[in-house]
Scaffold this motif. Structure first.
Motif, PDB file in Angstrom:
ATOM      1  N   LEU A 204       0.987  -1.190   0.056  1.00 31.06           N
ATOM      2  CA  LEU A 204       0.088  -0.064  -0.150  1.00 31.06           C
ATOM      3  C   LEU A 204       0.916   1.304  -0.029  1.00 31.06           C
ATOM      4  CD1 LEU A 204      -2.555  -1.046   2.495  1.00 31.06           C
ATOM      5  CD2 LEU A 204      -2.887  -0.665   0.135  1.00 31.06           C
TER       6      LEU A 204
ATOM      7  N   PRO B 179       0.746   4.293   1.646  1.00 27.91           N
ATOM      8  CA  PRO B 179       0.240   5.177   1.100  1.00 27.91           C
ATOM      9  C   PRO B 179       0.949   6.688   1.600  1.00 27.91           C
ATOM     10  CG  PRO B 179      -0.449   4.455   3.165  1.00 27.91           C
ATOM     11  CD  PRO B 179       0.557   3.347   2.609  1.00 27.91           C
TER      12      PRO B 179
ATOM     13  N   THR C   2      -6.480   3.227   5.563  1.00 28.08           N
ATOM     14  CA  THR C   2      -5.871   3.468   4.008  1.00 28.08           C
ATOM     15  C   THR C   2      -6.998   2.835   3.007  1.00 28.08           C
ATOM     16  OG1 THR C   2      -3.668   2.955   4.868  1.00 28.08           O
ATOM     17  CG2 THR C   2      -3.817   2.777   2.515  1.00 28.08           C
TER      18      THR C   2
ATOM     19  N   GLY D  90      -8.863   5.179   0.562  1.00 30.08           N
ATOM     20  CA  GLY D  90      -8.410   4.820  -0.724  1.00 30.08           C
ATOM     21  C   GLY D  90      -7.163   5.551  -1.213  1.00 30.08           C
ATOM     22  N   THR D  91      -6.251   5.831   0.112  1.00 30.85           N
ATOM     23  CA  THR D  91      -5.026   6.662  -0.247  1.00 30.85           C
ATOM     24  C   THR D  91      -3.967   5.719  -0.869  1.00 30.85           C
ATOM     25  OG1 THR D  91      -5.690   7.648   1.687  1.00 30.85           O
ATOM     26  CG2 THR D  91      -3.467   7.947   1.023  1.00 30.85           C
ATOM     27  N   ALA D  92      -3.681   6.141  -1.967  1.00 30.01           N
ATOM     28  CA  ALA D  92      -2.628   5.562  -2.563  1.00 30.01           C
ATOM     29  C   ALA D  92      -1.083   6.200  -2.187  1.00 30.01           C
ATOM     30  CB  ALA D  92      -2.663   5.508  -4.198  1.00 30.01           C
TER      31      ALA D  92
ATOM     32  N   ALA E 286       2.326   3.378  -6.430  1.00 29.11           N
ATOM     33  CA  ALA E 286       0.826   2.585  -6.821  1.00 29.11           C
ATOM     34  C   ALA E 286       0.643   2.269  -8.245  1.00 29.11           C
ATOM     35  CB  ALA E 286      -0.269   3.718  -6.506  1.00 29.11           C
TER      36      ALA E 286
ATOM     37  N   ARG F 285      -2.921   0.398  -6.266  1.00 27.60           N
ATOM     38  CA  ARG F 285      -3.819   1.370  -5.467  1.00 27.60           C
ATOM     39  C   ARG F 285      -4.641   0.352  -4.691  1.00 27.60           C
ATOM     40  NH1 ARG F 285      -5.682   2.725 -10.685  1.00 27.60           N
ATOM     41  NH2 ARG F 285      -7.758   2.585 -10.073  1.00 27.60           N
TER      42      ARG F 285
ATOM     43  N   SER G 193      -7.695   0.373  -4.289  1.00 28.09           N
ATOM     44  CA  SER G 193      -8.878  -0.258  -5.064  1.00 28.09           C
ATOM     45  C   SER G 193      -8.425  -1.306  -5.829  1.00 28.09           C
ATOM     46  CB  SER G 193      -9.341   0.978  -5.762  1.00 28.09           C
ATOM     47  OG  SER G 193      -8.542   1.474  -6.754  1.00 28.09           O
ATOM     48  N   THR G 194      -7.158  -1.674  -5.626  1.00 33.11           N
ATOM     49  CA  THR G 194      -6.755  -2.937  -6.472  1.00 33.11           C
ATOM     50  C   THR G 194      -6.336  -3.888  -5.728  1.00 33.11           C
ATOM     51  OG1 THR G 194      -4.506  -2.015  -7.317  1.00 33.11           O
ATOM     52  CG2 THR G 194      -6.177  -1.779  -8.818  1.00 33.11           C
TER      53      THR G 194
ATOM     54  N   ASP H 123     -10.623   7.313  -7.631  1.00 37.60           N
ATOM     55  CA  ASP H 123      -9.428   7.402  -6.932  1.00 37.60           C
ATOM     56  C   ASP H 123      -8.295   7.941  -8.058  1.00 37.60           C
ATOM     57  OD1 ASP H 123      -9.144   5.236  -8.089  1.00 37.60           O
ATOM     58  OD2 ASP H 123      -8.172   4.174  -6.664  1.00 37.60           O
ATOM     59  N   VAL H 124      -8.751   8.054  -9.204  1.00 40.50           N
ATOM     60  CA  VAL H 124      -7.870   8.686 -10.197  1.00 40.50           C
ATOM     61  C   VAL H 124      -8.496   9.906 -10.699  1.00 40.50           C
ATOM     62  CG1 VAL H 124      -6.903   8.078 -12.525  1.00 40.50           C
ATOM     63  CG2 VAL H 124      -7.304   6.060 -10.976  1.00 40.50           C
TER      64      VAL H 124
END
Lengths: 303, 484
Positions: A92, A94, A105, A109-111, A115, A120, A122-123, B180-181
């Motif tokens: 992560l 972040p 985190t 959704g803090t990348a 990332a 990220r 989200s992935t 988030d992008v």
């Protein structure tokens, strides 16, 4: 904020009870992990704080599967320490620092600076266990790296800033650490900006590539404005990448820990104040937290 | 009152509406054998505006519908039971391709491989590569969150989706992104609506256009074939490679029955027929250092007991090795008239154990199981060639599949990694998820399609949705006692 009543539920059932109780009484709960993201969005007019402090620790870690599950309140530092001994990364990394929690985190959704290569939130989130604003206890996803069973609640909850559900546990994808891992500093000038960006997009696929402003560079002992480039892979690949970096300008190797300082300086995302509130987003909020119990106002929604 | 077919004909032209039962026969199936549903009518819009207008007319009529790309789905997701089938294959324009930004914007009917071909002059490709890539559409890939061999390194469909224009079942047109992008206008922040939409199996709305990421072709590619005298050793080699920190572009396992089917077919790839299993391993990336990874993979395979490890020396040999893998399902057509292509995921470290268990299940039910799957992801495809017209054999196949699914769930795995739930996997959803979780899935669907008119009866069992208790029937779902 600190004067607020703080709930610290010990079990998922207690989380659900706290939420249902707050909904019944028309109260608002402010969610708290390590407390490092409290002031990033709009102000929350909370009646009480719900702390995830009891949900700590790694609940499952199978190094051979490159997956890990942990309570939401587990710090990134703890995950870093646990994975490092197996030559792996909790990828992560972040913006911010490793005192932050894995739950926050994923929730925010803090990348971070790696990332693009490492993924990220989200992935990397394979699943979440959470309690939504109606008190439903949700177990989404699984400890497997590919999964299309059912509608993807993990994606909906990840990056939702705790406005749909309180995350209590996360399942994560890990990465193997590269055999060789080097960070190089390059003078940042107008002429190197384009070439470094091209290098970042090229076949060496550097793990990270960040431009450090002159004031930050001075504080970090890097002198003038710098590009920091992190390359990882087997020895032959890194040797070739190193050669390519040196061809871009005067370069010298720096300690990989410099990245921790860079991450701390990375601006906490202003994303929470520029939230897109279209019709679907409002409906999503309505379906999962109709009483607006969770972090009401944080994302600037019109009540 | 004008019939729905006539209303739709006014939008798309009568030539693109089918309402006659004989003409609709071809749309009774997708690629899942043994399950058929007859649509009431089929409509094929040819432009974006026609698509949106069709959905609006369906909305005004309160009519449920099922969207369909190329019909290559493997879970019965594109079957329409006496309702409207919305075919998207005419919407096949690549609207934009930006080689600098490495993105393409396409209509839903664009064929997966056609997008890769369009990127080729720029040394770009579309990374998700399901085995049906020469036929399946990007719209269908988005609906299923499709995978493929190269998703091990490059990620699944969602990882390559940037933005989609979607017409909701209400007729409302929305733009979805990951939140988030950063957007083109510099703003950032929002729920991951695209993440929720991708993989929603046509239950949330219809893709009007989608912007996807294109991936630069690797500087170098190397493909290896390792053969083993025990399946267990091949699974073990998989674990060793991943544990060594090597991320192959693909890591595929084929067992003896699969090898036999491939080698007896026109797709013969030169796999050793006497091997218990082969691993097809692809390593790619920067030219520098690639050989080191190739040697490491070779060494690890031998350490796990590989009899031989062959390295493809040129593009032609590589293509031949891959043809056998990609056409393995087709090759099984030699064995029996029908084929169930199953899909489940288990933690990678449990592969060897699971493969033993699957073999035992096959023996017990006297069915022939051919394994060809994404070993690197732990994504199993136990396939069973059979004759769907033989009721006894169909029942045994069905029983074996049920046992395999139950076993994968018990192993902490999941019932589908890339094919979707559709109709086929509905019976396992309550085994896999709690009542609260399924109810939350219904809520997520209700955000996009509160009337549940898009692909009704799929993915989540109707009875799991509390809001709908006592309202809907299971008419569009699996029928009780149906023989598969």
């Amino acid at each position: 904020m600190n004067s607020l009543v703080r709930f610290e539920p010990k079990t998922v059932t207690e989380v659900a009870e706290s939420i249902r109780d707050a909904a019944t009484r028309g109260r608002v709960l402010r969610l708290r992990g390590a407390g490092t993201w409290m002031d990033v969005g709009h102000a929350v007019q909370a009646d009480a704080e719900l702390s995830l402090g009891a949900f700590t620790g790694i609940t499952s870690y199978r190094p051979e599967d490159l997956t890990l599950s942990a309570g939401a309140g587990t710090t990134l530092a703890e995950l870093e320490a646990a994975t490092r001994v197996h030559g792996q990364w909790c990828p992560l990394f972040p913006w911010g620092d490793d005192r932050g929690t894995v739950g926050a985190t994923i929730a925010t959704g803090t990348a971070g600076p790696f990332a693009a290569q490492l993924g990220r939130p989200s992935t990397l989130a394979l699943g979440v266990e959470c309690v939504d604003g109606t008190g439903r206890v949700i177990a989404a996803g699984a400890r497997v790296v590919k999964n299309v069973a059912g509608f993807d609640l993990t994606r909906a909850v990840t990056g939702s800033w705790g406005t749909l559900a309180v995350i209590t546990q996360v399942h994560l994808r890990l990465r193997s650490q590269p055999a060789v891992d080097e960070t190089w500093a390059l003078a940042a000038t107008e002429s190197t900006d384009a070439t470094v960006r091209a290098f970042a997009d090229g076949p060496f696929a550097p793990l990270g590539c960040e431009r450090v402003s002159a004031p930050d560079a001075r504080e970090l002992g890097l002198g003038a404005a710098r590009w920091l480039v992190r390359i990882g892979g087997n020895a032959t690949l890194v040797a070739a990448a190193r050669g390519a970096i040196r061809a871009l300008g005067v370069a010298y190797e720096v300690d990989a820990r410099t990245w921790n300082a860079i991450r701390q300086r990375g601006a906490p995302a202003a994303r929470a104040t520029l939230w897109r509130w279209d019709s679907l987003s409002s409906r999503l909020r309505e379906r999962f937290d109709p009483a607006r119990v969770l972090n009401r106002g944080l994302l600037g929604e019109v009540a | 009152m004008t019939s729905l077919a006539a209303q739709l004909g006014r939008i798309v032209g009568d030539a693109h509406v089918i309402a006659r039962a004989t003409q609709l026969l071809v749309y009774r199936s997708d690629a899942l054998p043994g399950l058929q549903r007859a649509p009431a009518r089929a409509v094929f819009p040819g432009t974006r505006d026609e698509l949106i207008e069709v959905v609006r007319v369906l909305a005004a009529a309160g009519a449920p519908f099922v969207s369909r790309g190329a019909g290559t789905g493997l879970s019965g997701g594109a079957l329409a039971d006496d309702i409207t089938l919305l075919g998207l294959h005419r919407l096949k324009r690549i609207l934009a391709l930006d080689p600098i930004a490495r993105t393409a914007t396409v209509e839903p009917g664009v064929v997966n491989a056609a997008l890769t071909r369009a990127g080729a002059p720029h040394r770009l490709h579309y990374a998700p590569d399901p085995s049906s890539q020469t036929a399946c559409t990007i719209g269908g890939n988005i609906a299923e969150n499709a995978g493929g061999p190269h998703c091990l390194k490059y990620g699944v469909t969602l990882d390559h989706a940037i933005r989609a224009t979607v017409v909701l079942p209400s007729g409302e047109v929305v733009i979805l992104d990951r939140g988030d992008v950063a957007r083109d206008d510099g703003t950032q922040g929002g729920y991951d609506l695209l993440g929720a939409f991708v993989g929603s199996e046509g239950c949330f709305g219809v893709v009007v256009d989608v912007t996807v990421r294109l991936t630069p072709d690797p500087e170098r590619v190397c493909t290896l074939l390792a053969d083993f005298t025990r399946v267990r050793d091949a699974a073990d080699a998989t674990s060793r490679i991943i544990a060594a920190g090597i991320m192959p572009a693909a890591l595929e396992l084929m067992d003896q029955p699969t090898i036999e089917a491939v080698e007896s077919s026109v797709y013969a790839a030169g796999y050793p027929r006497d091997a218990a299993a082969v691993l097809l391993i692809e390593v790619d990336g920067a030219a520098a250092g690639l050989d080191d990874d190739v040697w490491a993979v070779e060494r690890l395979c031998r350490a796990a007991g590989a009899r031989t490890v062959r390295v493809a020396h040129d593009a032609a040999e590589r293509a031949r090795l891959w043809l056998g893998r990609k056409k393995a399902f087709g090759a099984m057509g030699r064995v029996a008239p029908h084929l169930v292509v199953q899909d489940a995921v288990v933690p990678r470290s449990m592969l060897a154990e699971l493969l033993d268990d699957i073999a035992a299940i096959g023996d017990r039910h006297r069915v022939r199981i051919c394994n060809v799957f994404h070993a690197g992801d732990g994504n199993l495809h136990p396939n069973i060639p059979y004759n769907a017209h033989n009721a006894d054999e169909s029942a045994r196949v069905h029983a074996a599949m049920t046992e395999i699914m139950t076993r994968c769930i018990a192993a902490g795995g999941t019932i589908t990694g890339e094919h979707g739930v559709g109709l086929d996997k509905l019976p396992y959803m309550e085994q896999l998820f709690t009542a609260d979780t399924l109810d939350a899935m219904c809520s997520l669907r209700a955000v996009f399609d509160p009337e549940r008119r898009a692909n009704p009866g799929k993915v989540v069992p109707v009875r799991a949705c509390r809001e709908w208790h006592g309202v809907a029937s299971t008419r569009h779902g699996a029928r009780a006692g149906e023989t598969r």
